[in-house]
Design a protein around this motif. Structure first.
Motif, PDB file in Angstrom:
ATOM      1  N   ASP A  18       0.733  -1.076  -0.038  1.00 46.12           N
ATOM      2  CA  ASP A  18      -0.170  -0.162   0.164  1.00 46.12           C
ATOM      3  C   ASP A  18       0.966   1.393  -0.120  1.00 46.12           C
ATOM      4  OD1 ASP A  18      -2.426  -1.525  -0.022  1.00 46.12           O
ATOM      5  OD2 ASP A  18      -2.805  -1.114   2.103  1.00 46.12           O
ATOM      6  N   GLN A  19       1.942   1.036   0.693  1.00 50.22           N
ATOM      7  CA  GLN A  19       2.959   2.564   0.631  1.00 50.22           C
ATOM      8  C   GLN A  19       3.384   2.706  -0.798  1.00 50.22           C
ATOM      9  OE1 GLN A  19       2.561   3.587   3.547  1.00 50.22           O
ATOM     10  NE2 GLN A  19       1.745   1.639   3.806  1.00 50.22           N
ATOM     11  N   LEU A  20       3.440   1.695  -1.925  1.00 51.76           N
ATOM     12  CA  LEU A  20       3.860   1.987  -3.134  1.00 51.76           C
ATOM     13  C   LEU A  20       2.489   2.285  -4.204  1.00 51.76           C
ATOM     14  CD1 LEU A  20       6.437  -0.767  -3.406  1.00 51.76           C
ATOM     15  CD2 LEU A  20       6.815   1.785  -3.437  1.00 51.76           C
ATOM     16  N   LYS A  21       1.509   2.542  -3.603  1.00 55.43           N
ATOM     17  CA  LYS A  21       0.223   2.468  -4.453  1.00 55.43           C
ATOM     18  C   LYS A  21       0.293   3.739  -5.541  1.00 55.43           C
ATOM     19  CE  LYS A  21      -2.811   4.925  -1.282  1.00 55.43           C
ATOM     20  NZ  LYS A  21      -2.836   4.628   0.307  1.00 55.43           N
ATOM     21  N   ASP A  22       0.896   4.667  -5.122  1.00 60.13           N
ATOM     22  CA  ASP A  22       0.929   5.712  -6.040  1.00 60.13           C
ATOM     23  C   ASP A  22       1.992   6.113  -7.001  1.00 60.13           C
ATOM     24  OD1 ASP A  22      -1.262   6.942  -4.589  1.00 60.13           O
ATOM     25  OD2 ASP A  22      -0.230   7.839  -3.286  1.00 60.13           O
ATOM     26  N   TYR A  23       2.971   4.793  -6.833  1.00 57.21           N
ATOM     27  CA  TYR A  23       3.891   4.702  -7.852  1.00 57.21           C
ATOM     28  C   TYR A  23       3.928   3.872  -8.895  1.00 57.21           C
ATOM     29  CZ  TYR A  23       5.606   7.548  -3.593  1.00 57.21           C
ATOM     30  OH  TYR A  23       5.581   8.558  -2.949  1.00 57.21           O
ATOM     31  N   PRO A  24       4.449   3.986  -9.785  1.00 54.45           N
ATOM     32  CA  PRO A  24       4.652   2.988 -10.657  1.00 54.45           C
ATOM     33  C   PRO A  24       5.872   2.017 -10.369  1.00 54.45           C
ATOM     34  CG  PRO A  24       5.887   4.942 -11.802  1.00 54.45           C
ATOM     35  CD  PRO A  24       5.225   5.332 -10.290  1.00 54.45           C
ATOM     36  N   TYR A  25       5.602   0.626 -10.242  1.00 53.90           N
ATOM     37  CA  TYR A  25       6.583  -0.446 -10.189  1.00 53.90           C
ATOM     38  C   TYR A  25       5.903  -1.550 -10.869  1.00 53.90           C
ATOM     39  CZ  TYR A  25       3.173  -2.186  -6.617  1.00 53.90           C
ATOM     40  OH  TYR A  25       2.075  -2.693  -5.889  1.00 53.90           O
ATOM     41  N   SER A  26       7.096  -2.516 -11.207  1.00 55.01           N
ATOM     42  CA  SER A  26       6.904  -3.600 -12.045  1.00 55.01           C
ATOM     43  C   SER A  26       6.336  -4.776 -11.175  1.00 55.01           C
ATOM     44  CB  SER A  26       8.052  -4.078 -12.640  1.00 55.01           C
ATOM     45  OG  SER A  26       8.991  -4.702 -11.723  1.00 55.01           O
ATOM     46  N   GLU A  27       5.717  -5.779 -11.950  1.00 50.39           N
ATOM     47  CA  GLU A  27       5.392  -7.149 -11.207  1.00 50.39           C
ATOM     48  C   GLU A  27       6.463  -7.724 -10.451  1.00 50.39           C
ATOM     49  OE1 GLU A  27       2.922  -9.950  -9.824  1.00 50.39           O
ATOM     50  OE2 GLU A  27       2.398  -7.932 -10.389  1.00 50.39           O
ATOM     51  N   ARG A  28       7.448  -7.799 -11.179  1.00 53.51           N
ATOM     52  CA  ARG A  28       8.739  -8.468 -10.645  1.00 53.51           C
ATOM     53  C   ARG A  28       9.065  -7.776  -9.340  1.00 53.51           C
ATOM     54  NH1 ARG A  28      14.807  -7.363 -12.354  1.00 53.51           N
ATOM     55  NH2 ARG A  28      15.610  -8.972 -11.352  1.00 53.51           N
ATOM     56  N   ILE A  29       9.044  -6.287  -9.218  1.00 50.37           N
ATOM     57  CA  ILE A  29       9.440  -5.785  -8.154  1.00 50.37           C
ATOM     58  C   ILE A  29       8.520  -6.080  -6.854  1.00 50.37           C
ATOM     59  CG2 ILE A  29       9.601  -3.456  -6.605  1.00 50.37           C
ATOM     60  CD1 ILE A  29      12.039  -4.044  -8.893  1.00 50.37           C
ATOM     61  N   ARG A  30       7.024  -6.277  -7.443  1.00 47.37           N
ATOM     62  CA  ARG A  30       5.928  -6.532  -6.396  1.00 47.37           C
ATOM     63  C   ARG A  30       6.510  -8.038  -5.927  1.00 47.37           C
ATOM     64  NH1 ARG A  30       2.787 -10.013  -5.379  1.00 47.37           N
ATOM     65  NH2 ARG A  30       3.021 -11.025  -7.421  1.00 47.37           N
ATOM     66  N   ALA A  31       6.840  -8.754  -6.630  1.00 45.15           N
ATOM     67  CA  ALA A  31       7.104 -10.413  -6.152  1.00 45.15           C
ATOM     68  C   ALA A  31       8.178 -10.380  -5.406  1.00 45.15           C
ATOM     69  CB  ALA A  31       7.274 -11.173  -7.439  1.00 45.15           C
ATOM     70  N   GLN A  32       9.250  -9.656  -5.761  1.00 48.35           N
ATOM     71  CA  GLN A  32      10.549  -9.647  -4.839  1.00 48.35           C
ATOM     72  C   GLN A  32      10.238  -9.189  -3.424  1.00 48.35           C
ATOM     73  OE1 GLN A  32      13.209  -7.409  -7.320  1.00 48.35           O
ATOM     74  NE2 GLN A  32      14.074  -9.274  -8.243  1.00 48.35           N
ATOM     75  N   LEU A  33       9.310  -7.822  -3.541  1.00 39.31           N
ATOM     76  CA  LEU A  33       9.063  -7.523  -2.170  1.00 39.31           C
ATOM     77  C   LEU A  33       8.281  -8.239  -1.291  1.00 39.31           C
ATOM     78  CD1 LEU A  33       9.380  -4.824  -0.386  1.00 39.31           C
ATOM     79  CD2 LEU A  33       7.354  -3.988  -1.769  1.00 39.31           C
TER      80      LEU A  33
END
Length: 82
Positions: free
Chosen positions: A22-37
């Motif tokens: 939720d802290q990243l909801k206002d920022y563009p990021y990839s599915e790869r980054i989401r999975a790693q996080l």
């Protein structure tokens, strides 16, 4: 830095992962980054839930998040008393 305290029990994992993402909801990021996080947060939180406190006496985990924009970076800190 935004922070939230969670009971250090496995059924809180989904809530912890949602809090961090939720802290990243206002920022563009990839599915790869989401999975790693997700994997990193899961590993750390599960270790706290399993090993930081004696069996039958669950404690807590404080999760702190900070997002920086240039370049996009999220810092996640886990604090426990175990």
């Amino acid at each position: 830095m935004i922070e939230k305290r969670f009971p250090a029990v496995l059924n809180q994992l989904e809530s912890v992962q949602k809090f961090v993402l939720d802290q990243l909801k206002d920022y563009p990021y990839s599915e790869r980054i989401r999975a790693q996080l997700d994997v990193a947060v899961e590993e750390i939180f599960v270790n706290i839930a399993h090993y930081a406190y004696p069996p039958g006496r669950p404690g807590w985990a404080l999760i702190r998040c900070q997002v920086d924009q240039e370049p996009l970076r999220i810092t996640v800190q886990f604090v426990d008393s175990g």
